[in-house]
Design a protein around this motif. Structure first.
Motif, PDB file in Angstrom:
ATOM      1  N   ARG A  87      -6.091  -0.293   3.996  1.00 39.31           N
ATOM      2  CA  ARG A  87      -6.436  -1.222   5.080  1.00 39.31           C
ATOM      3  C   ARG A  87      -7.942  -1.409   5.015  1.00 39.31           C
ATOM      4  NH1 ARG A  87      -1.699  -1.755   5.145  1.00 39.31           N
ATOM      5  NH2 ARG A  87      -0.219  -1.329   6.812  1.00 39.31           N
ATOM      6  N   PHE A  88      -8.358  -2.633   4.730  1.00 38.58           N
ATOM      7  CA  PHE A  88      -9.780  -2.898   4.540  1.00 38.58           C
ATOM      8  C   PHE A  88     -10.486  -3.093   5.875  1.00 38.58           C
ATOM      9  CE2 PHE A  88      -7.801  -4.466   0.576  1.00 38.58           C
ATOM     10  CZ  PHE A  88      -8.482  -3.668  -0.328  1.00 38.58           C
ATOM     11  N   GLY A  89     -11.729  -2.703   5.926  1.00 42.31           N
ATOM     12  CA  GLY A  89     -12.530  -2.962   7.119  1.00 42.31           C
ATOM     13  C   GLY A  89     -13.636  -1.947   7.271  1.00 42.31           C
ATOM     14  N   PRO A  90     -14.756  -2.374   7.828  1.00 43.71           N
ATOM     15  CA  PRO A  90     -15.823  -1.411   8.108  1.00 43.71           C
ATOM     16  C   PRO A  90     -15.366  -0.400   9.155  1.00 43.71           C
ATOM     17  CG  PRO A  90     -16.370  -3.592   8.991  1.00 43.71           C
ATOM     18  CD  PRO A  90     -15.079  -3.738   8.262  1.00 43.71           C
ATOM     19  N   LEU A  91     -15.864   0.820   9.049  1.00 45.03           N
ATOM     20  CA  LEU A  91     -15.377   1.890   9.923  1.00 45.03           C
ATOM     21  C   LEU A  91     -15.605   1.598  11.400  1.00 45.03           C
ATOM     22  CD1 LEU A  91     -16.370   5.039   7.833  1.00 45.03           C
ATOM     23  CD2 LEU A  91     -14.057   4.235   8.350  1.00 45.03           C
ATOM     24  N   PRO A 142     -17.987   0.400   0.530  1.00 44.03           N
ATOM     25  CA  PRO A 142     -17.827  -0.266   1.822  1.00 44.03           C
ATOM     26  C   PRO A 142     -16.399  -0.756   2.032  1.00 44.03           C
ATOM     27  CG  PRO A 142     -19.653  -1.207   0.552  1.00 44.03           C
ATOM     28  CD  PRO A 142     -18.927  -0.288  -0.360  1.00 44.03           C
ATOM     29  N   ASN A 143     -15.948  -0.736   3.268  1.00 45.08           N
ATOM     30  CA  ASN A 143     -14.667  -1.333   3.689  1.00 45.08           C
ATOM     31  C   ASN A 143     -13.415  -0.558   3.321  1.00 45.08           C
ATOM     32  OD1 ASN A 143     -15.793  -3.604   4.987  1.00 45.08           O
ATOM     33  ND2 ASN A 143     -16.124  -4.573   2.996  1.00 45.08           N
ATOM     34  N   VAL A 144     -13.564   0.597   2.685  1.00 48.91           N
ATOM     35  CA  VAL A 144     -12.366   1.381   2.337  1.00 48.91           C
ATOM     36  C   VAL A 144     -12.454   2.809   2.892  1.00 48.91           C
ATOM     37  CG1 VAL A 144     -11.704   0.031   0.305  1.00 48.91           C
ATOM     38  CG2 VAL A 144     -13.307   1.940   0.044  1.00 48.91           C
ATOM     39  N   GLY A 145     -13.106   2.965   4.021  1.00 47.12           N
ATOM     40  CA  GLY A 145     -13.366   4.302   4.556  1.00 47.12           C
ATOM     41  C   GLY A 145     -12.123   5.126   4.827  1.00 47.12           C
ATOM     42  N   ALA A 146     -11.119   4.530   5.456  1.00 54.32           N
ATOM     43  CA  ALA A 146      -9.900   5.288   5.753  1.00 54.32           C
ATOM     44  C   ALA A 146      -9.194   5.665   4.456  1.00 54.32           C
ATOM     45  CB  ALA A 146      -8.972   4.449   6.635  1.00 54.32           C
ATOM     46  N   TYR A 147      -9.070   4.691   3.579  1.00 56.93           N
ATOM     47  CA  TYR A 147      -8.409   4.898   2.281  1.00 56.93           C
ATOM     48  C   TYR A 147      -9.113   5.999   1.492  1.00 56.93           C
ATOM     49  CZ  TYR A 147      -6.973   3.525  -2.497  1.00 56.93           C
ATOM     50  OH  TYR A 147      -6.502   3.499  -3.790  1.00 56.93           O
ATOM     51  N   ALA A 148     -10.445   5.893   1.399  1.00 53.70           N
ATOM     52  CA  ALA A 148     -11.213   6.862   0.610  1.00 53.70           C
ATOM     53  C   ALA A 148     -11.064   8.268   1.180  1.00 53.70           C
ATOM     54  CB  ALA A 148     -12.683   6.447   0.577  1.00 53.70           C
TER      55      ALA A 148
END
Ligand SMILES: NC(=O)c1ccc[n+]([C@@H]2O[C@H](COP(=O)([O-])OP(=O)(O)OC[C@H]3O[C@@H](n4cnc5c(N)ncnc54)[C@H](O)[C@@H]3O)[C@@H](O)[C@H]2O)c1
Length: 254
Positions: A87-91, A142-148
């Motif tokens: 799920r893409f998006g800034p944290l 950037p934009n993959v904080g949850a995924y990472a």
């Protein structure tokens, strides 16, 4: 089923990298359980393989995972935890629902499947588990904080599983793909500009293929990797090692 073939379960096997892994394992003689939450895709992949069974199911459900192993019909020799979502998006904007969904499928799903696999492998002759992480497990973007964060957790869980389950005859390793021109990244690479910049930034000067990851799975599953345990194999053409090469530097004085 005891037909002398080794049995593998590939989660998320209905598309992208998982479909390539399923095919590569069939090519080296595995009977493959293609498990996916998308039943049609699981069936389509399984129908294209010589010895395969399609399993519709959600990796976050213990009942569905137990049912998947029942459908496979024999203790698994190999399980590939490949199912994953992003799920893409800034944290500072990401919704809690999105963050939870990513943790649920990627991290909890990996645990549910691996635990169910390990119990069956330990009661049989051992086996191999391979967990898909990402270069984002090592290098944030950037934009993959949850995924990472889930991928880093899977990398750690892989090491934990390796030390707890090694004595049971089970090897557990991870594969960290880089920029792969397939699956969840395919829409991103449809843009020729993005393709050129991303592919050109890789020391091997190309995007990765799903087959590059499938080949790594075949290696880690094989006896050629019989002493490899708790390792995260980065398959990225060298890109995450190349950050210093990409920064401007003074020309050599000599
Ligand atoms: N494509 C890339 O560039 C890339 C890079 C690094 C890591 N990865 C990892 O590789 C793996 C495969 O990714 P992909 O690119 O092929 O993505 P994809 O979206 O094409 O495939 C993922 C598959 O998992 C299935 N799935 C999703 N949720 C599920 C659930 N709850 N239960 C069962 N199946 C479920 C989907 O239906 C889909 O078929 C993922 O773990 C991903 O994080 C991919």
């Amino acid at each position: 089923m005891d037909n002398g073939m080794k049995n593998a379960l590939v989660t998320g096997g209905g598309a992208g990298i998982g479909a390539a892994i399923s095919k590569a394992l069939a090519d080296v003689g595995y009977r493959v359980g293609v498990m996916d939450i998308n039943a049609d895709n699981a069936r389509a992949v399984a129908e294209g393989l010589p010895e395969a069974v399609a399993v519709a199911g959600d990796v976050t459900s213990k009942e569905a995972v137990d049912a998947a192993f029942e459908t496979l019909g024999a203790p698994p020799d190999l399980v590939v935890n490949n199912a994953g979502i992003v799920r893409f998006g800034p944290l500072n904007e990401l919704s809690l629902a999105d963050f939870r969904a990513v943790v649920d499928v990627n991290l909890i799903g990996c645990f549910v499947v691996a635990q169910a696999a390990a119990r069956r492998m330990a009661a049989n002759v051992g086996g191999v588990i391979i967990n898909l992480t990402s270069v984002n497990a090592i290098n944030p973007a950037p934009n993959v904080g949850a995924y990472a964060a889930t991928k880093a957790a899977i990398a750690n869980l892989t090491q934990q599983m390796a030390i707890e389950w090694g004595p049971l005859g089970i090897r557990v390793n991870a594969i960290a793909p880089g920029f792969i021109d397939a699956g969840m990244s395919a829409p991103f690479f449809e843009d020729p500009g993005v393709r050129a910049v991303r592919g050109g930034g890789v020391p091997l000067k190309r995007l990765g293929l799903a087959e590059d990851i499938a080949n790594a799975v075949v290696y880690l599953a094989s006896d050629a990797a019989s002493y490899v345990n708790g390792h995260q194999l980065v398959v990225d053409g060298g890109v995450i090692n190349s950050v210093l090469a990409q920064l401007p530097r003074e020309p050599a004085k000599d």
